[in-house]
Design a protein around this motif. Structure first.
Motif, short mmCIF file in Angstrom:
data_model
loop_
_atom_site.label_atom_id
_atom_site.label_comp_id
_atom_site.label_asym_id
_atom_site.label_seq_id
_atom_site.Cartn_x
_atom_site.Cartn_y
_atom_site.Cartn_z
N ALA A 130 0.82 -1.22 0.00
CA ALA A 130 0.00 0.00 0.00
C ALA A 130 0.85 1.26 0.00
CB ALA A 130 -0.91 0.00 1.22
N ARG A 131 2.13 1.13 0.37
CA ARG A 131 2.97 2.33 0.49
C ARG A 131 4.18 2.16 -0.44
NH1 ARG A 131 1.49 5.56 4.67
NH2 ARG A 131 3.59 6.43 4.93
N VAL A 132 4.25 3.08 -1.41
CA VAL A 132 5.16 2.92 -2.55
C VAL A 132 6.22 4.02 -2.55
CG1 VAL A 132 5.29 2.82 -5.08
CG2 VAL A 132 3.20 2.06 -3.90
N PHE A 133 7.45 3.63 -2.78
CA PHE A 133 8.54 4.60 -3.01
C PHE A 133 8.79 4.62 -4.51
CE2 PHE A 133 13.33 5.51 -2.13
CZ PHE A 133 13.13 6.86 -2.36
N LEU A 134 8.43 5.74 -5.16
CA LEU A 134 8.49 5.85 -6.62
C LEU A 134 9.66 6.73 -7.02
CD1 LEU A 134 7.01 5.15 -9.29
CD2 LEU A 134 5.63 7.21 -8.95
N THR A 135 10.62 6.14 -7.73
CA THR A 135 11.86 6.86 -8.05
C THR A 135 12.14 6.83 -9.56
OG1 THR A 135 13.23 4.89 -7.77
CG2 THR A 135 12.86 6.23 -5.80
N THR A 136 11.07 6.91 -10.35
CA THR A 136 11.23 6.76 -11.80
C THR A 136 11.38 8.11 -12.51
OG1 THR A 136 8.83 6.58 -11.91
CG2 THR A 136 10.08 4.54 -11.99
N GLY A 137 11.56 9.18 -11.75
CA GLY A 137 11.73 10.50 -12.37
C GLY A 137 10.42 11.27 -12.41
N ARG A 138 10.53 12.58 -12.67
CA ARG A 138 9.34 13.43 -12.51
C ARG A 138 8.40 13.37 -13.71
NH1 ARG A 138 9.28 17.61 -15.94
NH2 ARG A 138 11.30 18.31 -16.71
N VAL A 154 7.19 10.15 -3.73
CA VAL A 154 7.79 10.37 -5.05
C VAL A 154 9.06 11.19 -4.86
CG1 VAL A 154 7.51 11.48 -7.30
CG2 VAL A 154 5.56 10.32 -6.24
N ARG A 155 10.20 10.62 -5.27
CA ARG A 155 11.46 11.38 -5.17
C ARG A 155 11.92 11.76 -6.58
NH1 ARG A 155 16.26 8.75 -1.98
NH2 ARG A 155 16.45 7.48 -3.86
N SER A 156 12.17 13.06 -6.75
CA SER A 156 12.65 13.54 -8.05
C SER A 156 13.45 14.82 -7.84
CB SER A 156 11.48 13.78 -9.01
OG SER A 156 10.49 14.57 -8.39
N VAL A 157 14.21 15.20 -8.88
CA VAL A 157 15.06 16.39 -8.77
C VAL A 157 14.19 17.66 -8.79
CG1 VAL A 157 16.91 17.71 -9.91
CG2 VAL A 157 17.04 15.22 -9.81
N ASP A 158 13.24 17.69 -9.72
CA ASP A 158 12.27 18.78 -9.81
C ASP A 158 10.89 18.22 -9.52
OD1 ASP A 158 13.96 20.94 -10.46
OD2 ASP A 158 14.05 20.30 -12.55
N PRO A 159 9.89 19.08 -9.18
CA PRO A 159 8.55 18.57 -8.86
C PRO A 159 7.96 17.76 -10.01
CG PRO A 159 8.74 20.89 -8.29
CD PRO A 159 10.00 20.54 -9.02
N PRO A 160 7.23 16.67 -9.69
CA PRO A 160 6.66 15.82 -10.75
C PRO A 160 5.60 16.56 -11.56
CG PRO A 160 5.95 15.07 -8.57
CD PRO A 160 6.95 16.14 -8.34
N ASP A 192 6.41 -0.28 1.50
CA ASP A 192 6.20 -1.70 1.22
C ASP A 192 6.90 -2.14 -0.06
OD1 ASP A 192 4.30 -2.08 3.32
OD2 ASP A 192 2.80 -1.06 2.07
N VAL A 193 7.05 -1.20 -1.01
CA VAL A 193 7.56 -1.59 -2.33
C VAL A 193 8.25 -0.39 -2.98
CG1 VAL A 193 5.23 -1.23 -3.31
CG2 VAL A 193 6.91 -2.50 -4.61
N LEU A 194 9.34 -0.68 -3.69
CA LEU A 194 10.11 0.35 -4.41
C LEU A 194 9.89 0.17 -5.91
CD1 LEU A 194 12.62 2.33 -4.77
CD2 LEU A 194 14.05 0.30 -4.55
N VAL A 195 9.74 1.29 -6.62
CA VAL A 195 9.65 1.23 -8.09
C VAL A 195 10.79 2.05 -8.67
CG1 VAL A 195 8.21 1.61 -10.13
CG2 VAL A 195 7.13 1.23 -7.91
N THR A 196 11.54 1.45 -9.58
CA THR A 196 12.67 2.15 -10.20
C THR A 196 12.86 1.69 -11.64
OG1 THR A 196 15.05 2.59 -10.03
CG2 THR A 196 14.33 0.42 -9.32
N LYS A 197 13.44 2.59 -12.45
CA LYS A 197 13.91 2.16 -13.77
C LYS A 197 15.28 1.53 -13.58
CE LYS A 197 11.95 6.10 -16.28
NZ LYS A 197 12.28 7.45 -16.81
N ASN A 198 15.68 0.64 -14.49
CA ASN A 198 17.01 0.04 -14.39
C ASN A 198 18.04 1.00 -14.99
OD1 ASN A 198 19.32 -1.44 -14.26
ND2 ASN A 198 18.29 -3.38 -14.62
N SER A 199 18.31 2.07 -14.22
CA SER A 199 19.21 3.13 -14.71
C SER A 199 20.67 2.70 -14.65
CB SER A 199 19.03 4.38 -13.86
OG SER A 199 17.70 4.81 -13.90
N GLY A 200 21.02 1.86 -13.69
CA GLY A 200 22.42 1.48 -13.50
C GLY A 200 23.19 2.59 -12.79
N GLY A 201 24.45 2.27 -12.44
CA GLY A 201 25.32 3.28 -11.82
C GLY A 201 25.24 3.29 -10.30
N ALA A 202 26.26 3.92 -9.71
CA ALA A 202 26.39 3.90 -8.25
C ALA A 202 25.65 5.05 -7.55
CB ALA A 202 27.87 3.99 -7.88
#
Ligand code: NAP
Length: 250
Positions: A130-138, A154-160, A192-202
């Motif tokens: 039910a609780r999602v961490f969304l890091t796929t960009g704005r 939702v985490r992004s550099v600029d507002p979504p 509960d769950v993380l969503v990400t693109k497979n961006s790669g990198g450290a």
């Protein structure tokens, strides 16, 4: 003779490559940014900002600027600009290299749910928590806007870009992130769950370590297929490609 290189950027690797090439008197590098981020991290050397106007626009631009070669060091999910570069370089007959950092790969203890697209990620989420961490960009948070029963961080550099899901908290931040910081964030928001693109990198991989440690599922959006052109995965490889061109032309 100076080799004039257009470096399509917007990534850490593009900035690193610009920094590596800028001191070489045999190379003139022009970095190009799309202009999406309000306060971009600027590469060293000459920089231009904004779209070219598709392949036709890029053809005119590389001719006007007497460009000898193009390095596409854009993000793995920025496929439109890559296809614009492929078309334009083929029309003008310019050498083109794609620089893409290696993908993330799952390891022991990871619970990854690979999906091919953001809509597929949205379709999968309700069964994962039910609780999602969304890091796929704005840019494409709207894909999740109909999921009114879920809560999103939702985490992004600029507002979504709107619309965003009804129950959304926005966290404006830019990597690098640490495992300790990501663990604290996941715990604080009871994710509960993380969503990400497979961006790669450290720079942004700490969230994957944190999710593994907490036993959380990760909805991993796979990369679109790559065009069939020469590819490098490291800045050093791309630098060697440019140096080889310099030797050929010299
Ligand atoms: P995109 O969908 O592939 O590109 C859309 C249009 O934006 C392109 O057709 C081009 O316009 C212009 N454009 C994109 N990158 C450009 C560049 N480096 N220089 C000049 N014009 C550019 O791109 P996107 O996904 O919106 O990404 C935009 C930028 O953000 C990229 O440079 C990428 O490296 C960076 N980025 C993207 C992501 C992501 O997840 N997509 C993540 C991190 C960073 P014209 O057709 O008019 O030339």
């Amino acid at each position: 003779m100076t080799v004039r290189v257009l470096l399509l950027g917007g990534t850490t690797e593009a900035r690193q490559l610009a920094a590596a090439l800028v001191g070489d008197p045999r190379v003139h590098v022009v970095s190009s940014l799309a202009g999406r981020v309000r306060a971009p991290q600027l590469p060293e050397g000459e920089v231009r900002v904004g779209g070219f106007g598709g392949a036709e626009g890029l053809v005119c631009w590389v001719r006007a600027e007497r460009i000898d070669a193009v390095v596409d060091a854009t993000h793995a999910f920025a496929r439109q600009i890559t296809s614009v570069a492929v078309q334009a370089c083929s029309e003008v007959g310019l050498p083109l290299l794609v620089l893409r950092r290696a993908e993330w790969l799952p390891g022991p203890g990871d619970d990854w749910r690979p999906v091919r697209s953001l809509p597929a990620a949205a379709a999968l989420l309700p069964e994962l928590g039910a609780r999602v961490f969304l890091t796929t960009g704005r840019q494409e948070v709207a894909t999740f806007a109909a999921l009114n029963r879920l809560w999103f961080l939702v985490r992004s550099v600029d507002p979504p870009d709107p619309p965003v899901p009804a129950r959304t908290q926005v966290l404006l931040d830019r990597g690098p992130f640490t495992v300790a910081g990501e663990l604290a964030l996941l715990r604080e928001h009871r994710i509960d769950v993380l969503v990400t693109k497979n961006s790669g990198g450290a720079m942004t991989s700490a969230k994957l370590d944190a999710a593994r440690r907490l036993g959380l599922p990760v909805v991993m959006v796979s990369r679109p297929p790559e065009p069939d052109i020469p590819q490098a995965t490291t800045v050093a490889e791309a630098q060697r490609w440019v140096q080889a061109l310099v030797r050929q032309r010299g």
